[in-house]
Scaffold this active site. Sequence first.
Site, PDB file in Angstrom:
ATOM      1  N   LEU A  45       8.736  10.918  -1.267  1.00 25.74           N
ATOM      2  CA  LEU A  45       9.969  10.151  -1.449  1.00 25.74           C
ATOM      3  C   LEU A  45       9.779   9.201  -2.627  1.00 25.74           C
ATOM      4  O   LEU A  45       8.754   8.511  -2.712  1.00 25.74           O
ATOM      5  CB  LEU A  45      10.306   9.337  -0.192  1.00 25.74           C
ATOM      6  CG  LEU A  45      10.885  10.083   1.010  1.00 25.74           C
ATOM      7  CD1 LEU A  45      11.079   9.114   2.171  1.00 25.74           C
ATOM      8  CD2 LEU A  45      12.203  10.742   0.655  1.00 25.74           C
ATOM      9  N   ASP A  46      10.750   9.155  -3.541  1.00 24.44           N
ATOM     10  CA  ASP A  46      10.687   8.202  -4.639  1.00 24.44           C
ATOM     11  C   ASP A  46      10.672   6.780  -4.096  1.00 24.44           C
ATOM     12  O   ASP A  46      11.152   6.518  -2.983  1.00 24.44           O
ATOM     13  CB  ASP A  46      11.899   8.377  -5.560  1.00 24.44           C
ATOM     14  CG  ASP A  46      11.830   9.671  -6.360  1.00 24.44           C
ATOM     15  OD1 ASP A  46      10.723  10.221  -6.504  1.00 24.44           O
ATOM     16  OD2 ASP A  46      12.888  10.127  -6.833  1.00 24.44           O
ATOM     17  N   PRO A  47      10.135   5.841  -4.868  1.00 24.32           N
ATOM     18  CA  PRO A  47      10.071   4.447  -4.384  1.00 24.32           C
ATOM     19  C   PRO A  47      11.417   3.878  -3.964  1.00 24.32           C
ATOM     20  O   PRO A  47      11.481   3.092  -3.009  1.00 24.32           O
ATOM     21  CB  PRO A  47       9.495   3.694  -5.593  1.00 24.32           C
ATOM     22  CG  PRO A  47       8.678   4.714  -6.306  1.00 24.32           C
ATOM     23  CD  PRO A  47       9.426   6.011  -6.153  1.00 24.32           C
ATOM     24  N   VAL A  49      13.841   5.373  -2.549  1.00 20.95           N
ATOM     25  CA  VAL A  49      14.427   6.142  -1.443  1.00 20.95           C
ATOM     26  C   VAL A  49      13.735   5.756  -0.142  1.00 20.95           C
ATOM     27  O   VAL A  49      12.508   5.669  -0.078  1.00 20.95           O
ATOM     28  CB  VAL A  49      14.292   7.659  -1.687  1.00 20.95           C
ATOM     29  CG1 VAL A  49      14.911   8.441  -0.531  1.00 20.95           C
ATOM     30  CG2 VAL A  49      14.936   8.044  -3.009  1.00 20.95           C
TER      31      VAL A  49
END
Length: 309
Positions: A45-47, A49
């Site tokens: 997961l991107d930061p 998100v």
Amino acid sequence: MATEKHPELSGLLVVNKPKEMTSFGVVARLRRVTGQKKIGHAGTLDPNVEGVLVVALGKATKLIDLLQSRPKTYTGTVTFGYATESQDADGAVVEEQPLTAAIDQGQLDAARADLTGDIIQIPPIYSAVKVNGKRLYEYARAGEEVELPKREATIYRFDQTSPLTWVEGQPYQQMDFLAQVSKGTYIRTLAYDLGQKLGLPATMTALKRTAGSGFTIDQAVPLDDLLAMDYPEILTHVHAIESVLTWPKKVLTQDEVFAVKNGQKIPVSTWPQNEAGYYQVYGQDQLLAVYAFDTDQQLWRSRYFFAQN
């Protein structure tokens, strides 16, 4: 302070990842509180998100490829009227087209329908996709040109979950959505492509993973809560490996237990082929391995091994 030593855990922690933290950061913190050497996550997961991040412990790390292959569900917001270099709210604006009229709902519905099913995506330059051994964002930061790769994705659902609304004080419209997608799908690219179908720049401005790797947000424990727990309490949130295995079970004879523990192949004359192509095999009540059927050689091979050596 040294990490307290604990027996090796084998199982899965379902974490509700907060924003402003990397998936690696989640794993690093849980490594410290659990004392586990073998630990990893399924599906980065991107930061920016939040949501479901499944963390595998011990022998469960062998299942990361399986867990990542399962569909994921997201809720989020797409804003029409501008686009960024990263296709999400963190990037610099690279295109702007102020809206002078409301987006036609029928056209929006048709655009979503066009992006449902098997599609081809071109990920943003600010992404971790590798080209010639180098990540795209490294090319971008170095100012180097690179041909962006095409990637296959499957969009099982792409639902609009709120009416189109104007962004307060801005010439943009936005909508909330729910998307259920295959492994490797870029949701921010899905939002951007939705805008392209409408002839508009678009940006994903919010995102949350609500299900992934067979678990839902209702099963996820906030990271801060896990970090505040003592070791025995953390254990109560560890899901057994068996909880994510969906294939037929086979309880083995003593001779078969010996064969499986030694990684031997099993002929189809001993274990008939089944529709699933997999068996989870047990010695009495203990999960020993998962076997996969080799159609070319017509035999069963060990795919995931969990028994003690």
